[in-house]
Design a protein around this motif. Structure first.
Motif, PDB file in Angstrom:
ATOM      1  N   THR A   1       0.836  -1.202   0.000  1.00  0.00           N
ATOM      2  CA  THR A   1       0.000   0.000   0.000  1.00  0.00           C
ATOM      3  C   THR A   1       0.871   1.253   0.000  1.00  0.00           C
ATOM      4  OG1 THR A   1      -0.178  -0.213   2.383  1.00  0.00           O
ATOM      5  CG2 THR A   1      -2.009  -1.050   1.098  1.00  0.00           C
ATOM      6  N   GLY A   2       2.033   1.166   0.661  1.00  0.00           N
ATOM      7  CA  GLY A   2       2.957   2.300   0.670  1.00  0.00           C
ATOM      8  C   GLY A   2       3.366   2.677  -0.744  1.00  0.00           C
ATOM      9  N   LEU A   3       3.586   1.641  -1.544  1.00  0.00           N
ATOM     10  CA  LEU A   3       3.986   1.850  -2.925  1.00  0.00           C
ATOM     11  C   LEU A   3       2.926   2.628  -3.717  1.00  0.00           C
ATOM     12  CD1 LEU A   3       5.561  -1.326  -4.429  1.00  0.00           C
ATOM     13  CD2 LEU A   3       5.135   0.750  -5.668  1.00  0.00           C
ATOM     14  N   PHE A   4       1.676   2.294  -3.460  1.00  0.00           N
ATOM     15  CA  PHE A   4       0.601   2.991  -4.170  1.00  0.00           C
ATOM     16  C   PHE A   4       0.450   4.420  -3.672  1.00  0.00           C
ATOM     17  CE2 PHE A   4      -0.444  -1.281  -5.361  1.00  0.00           C
ATOM     18  CZ  PHE A   4      -1.039  -1.148  -6.600  1.00  0.00           C
ATOM     19  N   SER A   5       0.510   4.588  -2.355  1.00  0.00           N
ATOM     20  CA  SER A   5       0.244   5.925  -1.820  1.00  0.00           C
ATOM     21  C   SER A   5       1.365   6.884  -2.218  1.00  0.00           C
ATOM     22  CB  SER A   5       0.064   5.882  -0.307  1.00  0.00           C
ATOM     23  OG  SER A   5       1.250   5.472   0.313  1.00  0.00           O
ATOM     24  N   ARG A   6       2.609   6.373  -2.315  1.00  0.00           N
ATOM     25  CA  ARG A   6       3.718   7.235  -2.697  1.00  0.00           C
ATOM     26  C   ARG A   6       3.522   7.810  -4.092  1.00  0.00           C
ATOM     27  NH1 ARG A   6       9.518   7.374  -3.626  1.00  0.00           N
ATOM     28  NH2 ARG A   6       9.783   5.233  -4.302  1.00  0.00           N
ATOM     29  N   ARG A   7       2.885   7.040  -4.950  1.00  0.00           N
ATOM     30  CA  ARG A   7       2.625   7.537  -6.300  1.00  0.00           C
ATOM     31  C   ARG A   7       1.250   8.173  -6.410  1.00  0.00           C
ATOM     32  NH1 ARG A   7       6.099   3.929  -6.171  1.00  0.00           N
ATOM     33  NH2 ARG A   7       7.961   4.132  -7.426  1.00  0.00           N
ATOM     34  N   ALA A   8       0.641   8.411  -5.261  1.00  0.00           N
ATOM     35  CA  ALA A   8      -0.672   9.064  -5.207  1.00  0.00           C
ATOM     36  C   ALA A   8      -1.723   8.315  -6.012  1.00  0.00           C
ATOM     37  CB  ALA A   8      -0.554  10.522  -5.658  1.00  0.00           C
ATOM     38  N   PHE A   9      -1.651   6.990  -6.030  1.00  0.00           N
ATOM     39  CA  PHE A   9      -2.688   6.184  -6.671  1.00  0.00           C
ATOM     40  C   PHE A   9      -3.702   5.813  -5.615  1.00  0.00           C
ATOM     41  CE2 PHE A   9      -0.089   4.061 -10.263  1.00  0.00           C
ATOM     42  CZ  PHE A   9       0.085   5.304 -10.824  1.00  0.00           C
ATOM     43  N   ASN A  10      -4.956   6.032  -5.947  1.00  0.00           N
ATOM     44  CA  ASN A  10      -5.978   5.667  -5.000  1.00  0.00           C
ATOM     45  C   ASN A  10      -6.380   4.208  -5.218  1.00  0.00           C
ATOM     46  OD1 ASN A  10      -7.580   6.215  -2.883  1.00  0.00           O
ATOM     47  ND2 ASN A  10      -9.214   7.148  -4.110  1.00  0.00           N
TER      48      ASN A  10
ATOM     49  N   ASN B   1      -2.272   3.398 -18.401  1.00  0.00           N
ATOM     50  CA  ASN B   1      -1.466   2.215 -18.685  1.00  0.00           C
ATOM     51  C   ASN B   1       0.010   2.362 -18.349  1.00  0.00           C
ATOM     52  OD1 ASN B   1      -3.410   0.434 -19.533  1.00  0.00           O
ATOM     53  ND2 ASN B   1      -3.409   1.238 -21.632  1.00  0.00           N
ATOM     54  N   SER B   2       0.582   3.556 -18.652  1.00  0.00           N
ATOM     55  CA  SER B   2       2.019   3.706 -18.408  1.00  0.00           C
ATOM     56  C   SER B   2       2.280   3.721 -16.909  1.00  0.00           C
ATOM     57  CB  SER B   2       2.551   4.971 -19.062  1.00  0.00           C
ATOM     58  OG  SER B   2       1.896   6.089 -18.518  1.00  0.00           O
ATOM     59  N   GLU B   3       1.350   4.316 -16.164  1.00  0.00           N
ATOM     60  CA  GLU B   3       1.502   4.300 -14.715  1.00  0.00           C
ATOM     61  C   GLU B   3       1.401   2.868 -14.191  1.00  0.00           C
ATOM     62  OE1 GLU B   3      -1.720   6.894 -14.015  1.00  0.00           O
ATOM     63  OE2 GLU B   3      -0.449   8.606 -13.528  1.00  0.00           O
ATOM     64  N   MET B   4       0.485   2.104 -14.765  1.00  0.00           N
ATOM     65  CA  MET B   4       0.314   0.721 -14.330  1.00  0.00           C
ATOM     66  C   MET B   4       1.583  -0.082 -14.550  1.00  0.00           C
ATOM     67  SD  MET B   4      -2.220   0.251 -12.773  1.00  0.00           S
ATOM     68  CE  MET B   4      -1.848  -1.415 -12.399  1.00  0.00           C
ATOM     69  N   GLU B   5       2.247   0.191 -15.687  1.00  0.00           N
ATOM     70  CA  GLU B   5       3.471  -0.554 -15.982  1.00  0.00           C
ATOM     71  C   GLU B   5       4.499  -0.288 -14.882  1.00  0.00           C
ATOM     72  OE1 GLU B   5       4.993   0.058 -19.980  1.00  0.00           O
ATOM     73  OE2 GLU B   5       6.996  -0.348 -19.200  1.00  0.00           O
ATOM     74  N   GLN B   6       4.606   0.969 -14.469  1.00  0.00           N
ATOM     75  CA  GLN B   6       5.561   1.326 -13.421  1.00  0.00           C
ATOM     76  C   GLN B   6       5.160   0.684 -12.093  1.00  0.00           C
ATOM     77  OE1 GLN B   6       8.842   2.802 -11.655  1.00  0.00           O
ATOM     78  NE2 GLN B   6       8.462   2.719 -13.832  1.00  0.00           N
ATOM     79  N   VAL B   7       3.866   0.687 -11.796  1.00  0.00           N
ATOM     80  CA  VAL B   7       3.414   0.061 -10.543  1.00  0.00           C
ATOM     81  C   VAL B   7       3.725  -1.432 -10.557  1.00  0.00           C
ATOM     82  CG1 VAL B   7       1.353  -0.659  -9.284  1.00  0.00           C
ATOM     83  CG2 VAL B   7       1.636   1.711  -9.928  1.00  0.00           C
ATOM     84  N   GLU B   8       3.459  -2.063 -11.698  1.00  0.00           N
ATOM     85  CA  GLU B   8       3.745  -3.498 -11.810  1.00  0.00           C
ATOM     86  C   GLU B   8       5.229  -3.769 -11.549  1.00  0.00           C
ATOM     87  OE1 GLU B   8       2.900  -6.320 -15.169  1.00  0.00           O
ATOM     88  OE2 GLU B   8       1.008  -5.216 -15.191  1.00  0.00           O
ATOM     89  N   LYS B   9       6.084  -2.931 -12.163  1.00  0.00           N
ATOM     90  CA  LYS B   9       7.531  -3.115 -11.986  1.00  0.00           C
ATOM     91  C   LYS B   9       7.943  -2.870 -10.539  1.00  0.00           C
ATOM     92  CE  LYS B   9       9.225  -1.932 -16.625  1.00  0.00           C
ATOM     93  NZ  LYS B   9       9.789  -0.814 -17.409  1.00  0.00           N
ATOM     94  N   GLN B  10       7.371  -1.841  -9.935  1.00  0.00           N
ATOM     95  CA  GLN B  10       7.728  -1.545  -8.547  1.00  0.00           C
ATOM     96  C   GLN B  10       7.251  -2.668  -7.626  1.00  0.00           C
ATOM     97  OE1 GLN B  10       9.685   0.786  -7.441  1.00  0.00           O
ATOM     98  NE2 GLN B  10       9.881   2.027  -9.295  1.00  0.00           N
ATOM     99  N   LEU B  11       6.069  -3.204  -7.906  1.00  0.00           N
ATOM    100  CA  LEU B  11       5.578  -4.322  -7.093  1.00  0.00           C
ATOM    101  C   LEU B  11       6.533  -5.503  -7.216  1.00  0.00           C
ATOM    102  CD1 LEU B  11       1.732  -4.241  -7.811  1.00  0.00           C
ATOM    103  CD2 LEU B  11       2.819  -3.950  -5.589  1.00  0.00           C
TER     104      LEU B  11
END
Ligand SMILES: Cc1ncc(C[n+]2csc(CCOP(=O)(O)OP(=O)(O)O)c2C)c(N)n1
Lengths: 542, 161
Positions: B20-29, B54-64
């Motif tokens: 969840t920290g990963l999402f909140s840092r990128r301000a994704f709800n 989509n591009s944000e999702m790619e970054q989230v996927e990679k960070q996860l």
């Protein structure tokens, strides 16, 4: 065997030879076990943040994971800046923190903080150990995770009762196998072929090399790649000193504070080969614009870096060292042609351009140029943050030495403790610190660690009596109120400070004495503080 | 755009915090998040619904993927997933309104989980859309309490992540 003894035994098996720390009640069992392990050296820092910076300096010259150990609560929170600094520069580190007894966790008792929670956003991983039998495995995993893939700091939080708990059996795993953690090593062959074809087709290629090249120990491979293809190299701040300053292919540092012709080279290139760098905002201001004009190859071990700040036409995920070796197998010799000659011409002009001077003051660029000429070939230069850092990036000439600075977080106070870390590992290596009077005051308490160990560190202090870089920013039209809150009035007489620690020193305000003063400093025995008076209006654009 | 991410993780303390920290840092709800163990008790599946490009999702996927405990990450395509959510809803019900509410239950396939002289507690497992419709149908009868689990999802067919 107790948890504390298991910790120390595991550290020995992880080949730890030195630790940086600061004791307190909740880490006492571990410190006690360490006292019985003369194989592991120990440096007492003067504030925990610096244990992180020392571990960082230690790693950066040895390639061995730096280790620090502090107590719970304030010890752990003080270490946070050290951990974040390491994280931003991908420095492998194992940080061990004491913790309150495990059955009291969550009760906010004396000196309890949730340190694993606090460092989650800027650590590679962390452990809160709840059973001493896990200690050998956790230590082995921590070192593995810290040092492989994209390196970074790993924290181990050890409640005091776990340090005291008796283990059933001590078993240190020979190999770590984590099903969810398998970093890529080799680059995809198809991508490698595409990179080779792109290089062969390019008219104006440029290599941009970053700290990842050091992290992957690929300095030799990079040099061979550049020399075989005659592709000019620019570096990020973290990549400084990958090539000697005067190497004919070295075009300097790119970015907002970089060398003019490094930026020109990138802007005019038709192929940009980024190796082990992440082109953050300070390096490339408008990545989208650049990507429109230039084909981009991006080689990095961390897939998340590729496409994060800059879209790459050809991404290659893998260890930089392995990937460059793969490229070298396929790349033929080529010449640099007119493109290279032009850049070299401008580079020479930039390196020898006349620098300003003011009577009664030292211009840092002038001193740094002269210093560079006098340094030993493999000197380690630890540079702080502020104007001093930018002047050093631009003007310090390095042969085969190392340039160490806090590039990612820009943490003031990094330079002196980093130098202590270097010296602990390599007492014979010439080690120089370059700092401002603001940054020096953030960690000059470590002069005690320097004196205690009888270290030989040469410190160049640029004293302008202001927080120079902030002053410079505030002097632009963006801030109509002008400089505020940046005067360092009240600073001590630094020569008296040096005397108090038993450190030789000299104050310099005349450029005519510069040569002789540098010679005196470099040939002196033991540590030395050279206090240089710098005019407050001197800027990094001069 | 709503996206459904399925994440397999080592079932260890602290992992949810990191995710969840990963999402909140990128301000994704995070719209919804559902966690539970899988057939392997050492592994949990986390289903996350977020609203992002989509591009944000790619970054989230990679960070996860960079989190040490994360075993696998997959963004599920809208038309290739089976998604279900469970709702429990307590609605006012008396002798007069009870049969109307029961009709809604019959139409939606909801079940009665609990009954009292003044209320009915209903349960329904369905797609998030249909759950929302169900909720809207009940609103006129005055909802006292409502709990939704957030969607869990698997890929259609025999493939797995
Ligand atoms: C810990 C920390 N606090 C604040 C800053 C913001 N900052 C960046 S440069 C700078 C001034 C540095 O002053 P000094 O060390 O005297 O060096 P100079 O710029 O004068 O060379 C400051 C305050 C920082 N980078 N790090």
């Amino acid at each position: 065997m107790t948890g504390a003894q298991a910790l120390v035994e595991s550290l020995k098996l992880a080949n730890v030879e030195h630790m940086f720390g600061y004791a307190g009640a909740t880490i006492c069992p571990a410190v006690d076990a360490l006292a019985n392990a003369p194989e592991i050296g120990y440096t007492l820092v003067r504030t925990e943040q610096n244990a992180g910076h020392m571990a960082s300096g230690y790693y950066r010259v040895t390639g061995k994971v730096g280790v620090c150990m502090v107590t719970s609560g304030p010890g752990a929170t003080n270490l946070i800046t050290g951990i974040a600094t390491a994280y931003m520069d991908s420095i492998p580190m194992v940080a061990i923190t004491g913790q309150v007894p495990s059955h009291l966790l969550g009760r906010d008792i004396f000196q309890e903080v949730d340190i694993t929670g606090a460092v989650a956003p800027f650590s590679k991983h962390s452990y809160l150990v709840k059973d001493a039998n896990d200690i050998p495995r956790v230590v082995a995993e921590a070192f593995h995770i810290a040092s492989t893939g994209r390196p970074g700091p790993v924290l181990i939080d050890l409640p005091i009762d776990i340090q005291e708990q008796e283990l059933k059996e001590f078993h240190y795993p020979e190999q770590v196998n984590l099903r969810s953690y398998k970093p890529s090593v080799r680059g995809n062959d198809l991508q490698i072929k595409r990179v080779v074809a792109a290089i062969e087709a390019a008219q104006r290629p440029v290599i941009c090399a970053g700290g990842g090249v050091f992290l992957s120990h690929a300095e030799q491979e990079l040099l061979e790649l550049a020399e075989r293809t005659h592709i000019p190299v620019v570096t990020t701040m973290m990549g400084l000193s990958l090539l000697p300053t005067e190497h004919p292919l070295n075009m300097g540092m790119l970015g907002a504070h970089g060398n003019v012709y490094a930026n020109k080279a990138v802007a005019k290139s038709d192929l940009l080969i980024m190796i082990g760098c992440r082109v953050a905002d300070r390096a490339i201001l408008s990545p989208a614009e650049l990507a429109k004009r230039t084909a981009i190859v991006h080689i990095d071990v961390d897939p998340a870096e590729i496409g994060k700040n800059m879209k790459a036409a050809i991404p290659v995920v893998g260890e930089v060292k392995a990937v460059i070796s793969q490229l070298l197998k396929r790349l033929e010799k080529r010449s640099g042609g007119e493109w290279l000659e032009k850049l070299q011409h401008f580079r020479r002009q930039e390196l020898t351009r006349p620098l300003p001077s003011r009577e009664g003051y030292i211009f840092p660029g002038t001193l740094l140029r002269a210093l560079g000429d006098k340094l030993r070939y493999n000197a380690a230069v630890c540079v702080d943050v502020g104007q001093n850092q930018i002047w050093a990036c631009k003007h310090l000439k390095l042969g085969g030495g190392r340039f160490l600075t806090s590039g990612g977080l820009g943490t003031m106070g990094y330079s002196l403790p980093a130098a202590v870390g270097v010296k602990v590992a390599q007492p014979e290596r010439q080690t120089v610190v370059i700092c401002g009077d603001g940054s020096f005051q953030m960690s000059m308490n470590e002069l005690a660690a320097v004196s205690a160990a009888g270290m030989d560190i040469k410190i160049v202090l640029f004293q302008n009596n202001i927080l120079g870089l902030v002053h410079q920013i505030q002097s632009t039209p963006a801030y109509p109120a002008g400089p505020f809150g940046v005067s360092l009035d009240g600073s001590p007489d630094f020569s008296v400070i040096a005397d108090a620690y038993g450190i030789q020193n000299r104050t310099l305000s005349d450029e005519a004495e510069l040569d002789e003063a540098l010679d005196e400093m470099l040939s002196s025995e033991g540590s030395y503080l050279l206090i240089c008076r710098v005019h407050p209006d001197a800027t990094t654009n001069d | 755009m709503k996206q459904t991410i399925s994440v397999l993780v080592e079932n260890q303390a602290g992992i949810l915090n990191r995710i969840t920290g990963l999402f909140s840092r990128r301000a994704f709800n995070i719209d919804s998040l559902a966690v539970g163990v899988t057939d392997d008790p050492a592994v949990s599946r986390i289903t996350i619904i977020v609203d992002s490009g989509n591009s944000e999702m790619e970054q989230v996927e990679k960070q996860l993927n960079k989190l040490i405990e994360v075993i696998k990450v997959r963004t599920l395509e809208e038309d290739k997933l089976i998604g279900r959510e469970l709702v429990l809803v307590k609605v006012n019900a008396n002798a007069k309104t009870r049969s109307d509410i029961m009709t809604i239950c019959e139409l939606t396939g909801a079940k009665v989980a609990d009954i009292s002289p003044t209320s009915l507690t209903l349960e329904l497992s369905d797609t998030p859309d249909r759950i929302s419709t169900f909720e809207a149908m009940l609103r006129p009868y005055s909802i006292q309490e409502l709990a939704r689990t957030g969607m869990i999802a698997l890929q259609k067919g025999s493939g797995k992540i």
